[in-house]
Design a protein around this motif. Structure first.
Motif, PDB file in Angstrom:
ATOM      1  N   ALA A 425      37.947  37.516  36.063  1.00 22.78           N
ATOM      2  CA  ALA A 425      39.350  38.375  35.962  1.00 22.78           C
ATOM      3  C   ALA A 425      39.967  38.440  37.369  1.00 22.78           C
ATOM      4  O   ALA A 425      41.165  38.256  37.351  1.00 22.78           O
ATOM      5  CB  ALA A 425      38.796  39.774  35.468  1.00 22.78           C
ATOM      6  N   ALA A 426      39.405  38.714  38.339  1.00 24.81           N
ATOM      7  CA  ALA A 426      39.734  38.741  39.541  1.00 24.81           C
ATOM      8  C   ALA A 426      40.614  37.576  40.189  1.00 24.81           C
ATOM      9  O   ALA A 426      41.792  37.554  40.757  1.00 24.81           O
ATOM     10  CB  ALA A 426      38.999  39.310  40.719  1.00 24.81           C
ATOM     11  N   GLU A 427      39.910  36.602  39.921  1.00 24.97           N
ATOM     12  CA  GLU A 427      40.619  35.132  40.270  1.00 24.97           C
ATOM     13  C   GLU A 427      41.617  34.834  39.495  1.00 24.97           C
ATOM     14  O   GLU A 427      42.447  34.042  40.010  1.00 24.97           O
ATOM     15  CB  GLU A 427      39.363  34.002  40.040  1.00 24.97           C
ATOM     16  CG  GLU A 427      38.307  33.955  41.174  1.00 24.97           C
ATOM     17  CD  GLU A 427      37.234  34.997  40.753  1.00 24.97           C
ATOM     18  OE1 GLU A 427      37.284  35.758  39.856  1.00 24.97           O
ATOM     19  OE2 GLU A 427      36.136  34.842  41.673  1.00 24.97           O
ATOM     20  N   ILE A 428      41.612  35.001  38.190  1.00 24.06           N
ATOM     21  CA  ILE A 428      43.015  34.764  37.231  1.00 24.06           C
ATOM     22  C   ILE A 428      43.962  35.587  37.898  1.00 24.06           C
ATOM     23  O   ILE A 428      45.293  35.031  37.793  1.00 24.06           O
ATOM     24  CB  ILE A 428      42.468  34.923  35.785  1.00 24.06           C
ATOM     25  CG1 ILE A 428      41.432  33.912  35.287  1.00 24.06           C
ATOM     26  CG2 ILE A 428      43.771  34.940  35.073  1.00 24.06           C
ATOM     27  CD1 ILE A 428      40.757  34.531  33.951  1.00 24.06           C
ATOM     28  N   SER A 429      43.679  36.756  37.989  1.00 19.71           N
ATOM     29  CA  SER A 429      45.006  37.695  38.501  1.00 19.71           C
ATOM     30  C   SER A 429      45.592  37.065  39.896  1.00 19.71           C
ATOM     31  O   SER A 429      47.001  37.254  39.979  1.00 19.71           O
ATOM     32  CB  SER A 429      44.452  38.923  38.396  1.00 19.71           C
ATOM     33  OG  SER A 429      45.436  39.813  38.856  1.00 19.71           O
ATOM     34  N   CYS A 430      44.562  36.719  40.741  1.00 18.09           N
ATOM     35  CA  CYS A 430      45.168  36.050  42.176  1.00 18.09           C
ATOM     36  C   CYS A 430      45.786  34.994  41.959  1.00 18.09           C
ATOM     37  O   CYS A 430      46.796  34.626  42.512  1.00 18.09           O
ATOM     38  CB  CYS A 430      43.908  35.977  43.274  1.00 18.09           C
ATOM     39  SG  CYS A 430      43.188  37.619  43.598  1.00 18.09           S
ATOM     40  N   SER A 431      45.221  34.267  40.870  1.00 20.72           N
ATOM     41  CA  SER A 431      46.033  32.801  40.759  1.00 20.72           C
ATOM     42  C   SER A 431      47.444  32.926  40.300  1.00 20.72           C
ATOM     43  O   SER A 431      48.305  32.306  40.593  1.00 20.72           O
ATOM     44  CB  SER A 431      45.046  32.009  39.602  1.00 20.72           C
ATOM     45  OG  SER A 431      45.526  30.826  39.243  1.00 20.72           O
ATOM     46  N   LEU A 432      47.533  33.937  39.290  1.00 14.79           N
ATOM     47  CA  LEU A 432      48.885  34.180  38.753  1.00 14.79           C
ATOM     48  C   LEU A 432      49.930  34.530  39.889  1.00 14.79           C
ATOM     49  O   LEU A 432      50.653  34.275  39.813  1.00 14.79           O
ATOM     50  CB  LEU A 432      48.754  35.269  37.498  1.00 14.79           C
ATOM     51  CG  LEU A 432      48.047  34.944  36.394  1.00 14.79           C
ATOM     52  CD1 LEU A 432      47.942  35.752  35.366  1.00 14.79           C
ATOM     53  CD2 LEU A 432      49.169  33.840  35.482  1.00 14.79           C
ATOM     54  N   ALA A 433      49.313  35.686  40.704  1.00 15.45           N
ATOM     55  CA  ALA A 433      50.230  36.115  41.764  1.00 15.45           C
ATOM     56  C   ALA A 433      50.717  35.213  42.775  1.00 15.45           C
ATOM     57  O   ALA A 433      51.575  34.983  43.257  1.00 15.45           O
ATOM     58  CB  ALA A 433      49.256  37.289  42.518  1.00 15.45           C
TER      59      ALA A 433
END
Length: 543
Positions: A425-433
């Motif tokens: 979840a954290a990696e996906i959120s950072c990827s989108l940002a």
């Protein structure tokens, strides 16, 4: 042409030139070829361990040159035991070890991320972008990812009164380990062990006071936490008492034996009277040593060295229980736990140097004759021991590695009580940002930002693949949900419960661990991208 000793030669005009010895045997790569070699090596190592990631990750069986078998899914252990010859491969091993030393968890994820970043760098090199621009872009993207992590991180309450949040974090760490059959029990043991040695006011954890001891036999469920010290020794004489209360312990590093003359002369025993006199001298010396320990007030002697049957019998006669052959690290831990001093000579022993413990007892295991010594209710009650049981040595060692990861994660949370959500979840959120920020850039670094965003997705992709899901579909679905709702707790449903909300599944990770993963991976990749020449160390260079 004349030549001088060394690597410089002169032509017919007297002009010097350089001779490189064994040039045909040298292996040298420069420029893009060197970078492509680095990227290929990193991809191979990353692909080797990426299927060990997550709760459904697979284990690796490592066989040492002498035939010793280790089964584990701990990234640092796998890489350490692999015989890697490529220079970049060795750097990845050190990367995993750095994560293990600093945080204790995330050793597989950091290598998978570094491998994905280098793979993206290879694609950008093929498009003609200079490696320095790629490295600088990755560094800026890593900073943005870490900034975003801090934004989405949530505060975490750490207290002695409510252990449940910490237990849930420990269960997330242990979910991918071999001990998940007794998931909650191991998590509770790890939490209680860390809190026993932690100072919540200064946010400090003294790991030296936690000892993880393994003993083959029994089941994993028989693992216990002992508030004291456990040593794999027994009372030296079978007739000595097996349980002692309110014990005063003499901790000795001097042997129970008569002093030997420091000469090169030998002693000849020619008659029976000489032998009897020698025996009498030894007996007197033994008795003198035992009485010195007794007069200091000790009720138990723990000796680093052994002593023979005569000394053991005298100890029994004088009602002084003893333990022999206790190793150096164990001696130090006993001294810390009991508040005693390690005594190198019998003459220095006095009541102020004795350690104190409320209970010393022998612990026996079921129908086996195996016994261990437990020192409990120590004056420094913060020292604890986790006694790990298992059916064989391989299982015990893997359980010890798993508990080490859980202990380290809980320590990180005490030092910095902030969390992010797992399951990618954290990696996906950072990827989108990071991808969104790339759209705002007009410089060449935007390509590196997009590559970094795609590399971050390698973690959730690996989790989905290892869980038997359709990786691309699962990732696309979670990305769409996160982009639509802005909820950074949405991740890959590895357990296939039909719920991708990691907050509800209680899949929690330490912010410190995740931040360290991104920082270390970015720093290593930047360093690798700046290496454009690989030479062997025995190359000859002239001036």
């Amino acid at each position: 042409m004349t030549s001088l000793p060394g690597s410089i030669a002169f032509d017919e005009y007297g002009r010097p030139f350089i001779i490189i010895r064994d040039q045909e045997k040298q292996r040298r790569l420069t420029g893009i070829d060197a970078l492509k070699s680095h990227i290929l090596a990193a991809k191979q190592i990353s692909n080797t361990i990426r299927n060990s990631l997550g709760p459904k990750g697979l284990d690796k069986m490592m066989v040492s040159p002498d035939g010793e078998v280790t089964v584990t899914n701990d990234g640092a252990t796998i890489l350490k035991m692999m015989e890697i010859e490529h220079e970049i491969g060795k750097l990845l091993v050190q990367l995993s070890q750095s994560q293990d030393d600093e945080i204790g968890d995330g050793t597989t994820g950091v290598v998978v991320l570094a491998g994905a970043l280098l793979e993206q760098a290879g694609a950008l090199l093929d498009r003609g972008i200079h490696p320095i621009r790629i490295a600088d872009g990755f560094e800026l993207a890593g900073q943005k990812a870490v900034e975003h992590l801090d934004k989405i991180a949530g505060l975490f309450s750490v207290s002695d009164d409510n252990l449940e949040p910490l237990i849930k974090v420990a269960m997330t760490t242990l979910g991918s380990k071999i001990v998940n059959k007794c998931h909650r029990q191991m998590a509770e043991i790890a939490v209680r062990a860390v809190l026993s040695v932690a100072n919540l006011e200064t946010r400090d954890v003294n790991f030296e006071l936690i000892k993880v001891q393994g003993k083959i036999g029994g089941r994993l469920e028989d693992t216990i936490l002992v508030e004291g010290v456990v040593i794999d020794k027994t009372i030296s004489h079978p007739q000595m008492p097996k349980e002692l209360k309110d014990v005063k312990i003499a901790i000795l590093t001097c042997p129970f034996e008569p002093p030997k003359p420091k000469t090169k002369h030998k002693l000849d025993v020619a008659t029976t009277e000489d032998y009897k006199e020698l025996r009498k001298y030894e007996q007197e010396k033994f008795l003198e040593m035992v009485l010195q320990v007794k007069q200091a007030g000790a009720t138990l002697a723990i000796c680093q060295w052994g002593f023979d049957d005569d000394a053991n019998h005298l100890l029994l006669q004088q009602s002084l229980p003893a333990v022999r052959w206790v190793g150096g690290p164990e001696i130090e831990l006993i001294a810390i736990a009991t508040g005693g001093r390690i005594v190198p000579r019998f003459e220095e022993l006095n009541p102020s140097k004795l350690g104190r413990a409320g209970l010393v007892r022998e612990l026996s295991f079921g129908t086996t004759k195996d016994r261990m010594l437990v020192i409990e209710k120590c004056s420094n009650s913060r020292a604890v021991t986790i006694l790990v049981r298992g059916g064989n040595a391989m299982l015990v060692e893997e359980a010890k590695r798993s508990l080490h990861d859980a202990l380290c994660v809980i320590r990180s949370l005490i030092q910095e009580p902030k969390i992010v959500y797992g399951g990618g979840a954290a990696e996906i959120s950072c990827s989108l940002a990071v991808a969104a920020y790339a759209d705002q850039l007009a410089s060449l670094e935007q390509y590196a930002f997009r590559g970094f965003a795609e590399a971050l997705e390698s973690i959730p992709l690996s989790l989905a693949e290892n869980s038997g899901l359709s990786a691309i579909h699962a990732l696309a679905e979670v990305k769409a949900k996160q982009a639509g709702s802005g909820d950074p707790a949405l991740g890959i449903d590895c357990m296939q419960t039909g719920n991708s909300n990691m907050r509800e599944q209680h899949v929690i990770e330490s912010l410190k661990s995740k931040r360290q993963q991104i920082k270390l991976a970015t720093q290593l990749v930047k360093m690798i991208l700046k290496i454009d020449d690989v030479r062997s160390s025995n190359d000859s260079h002239g001036l």
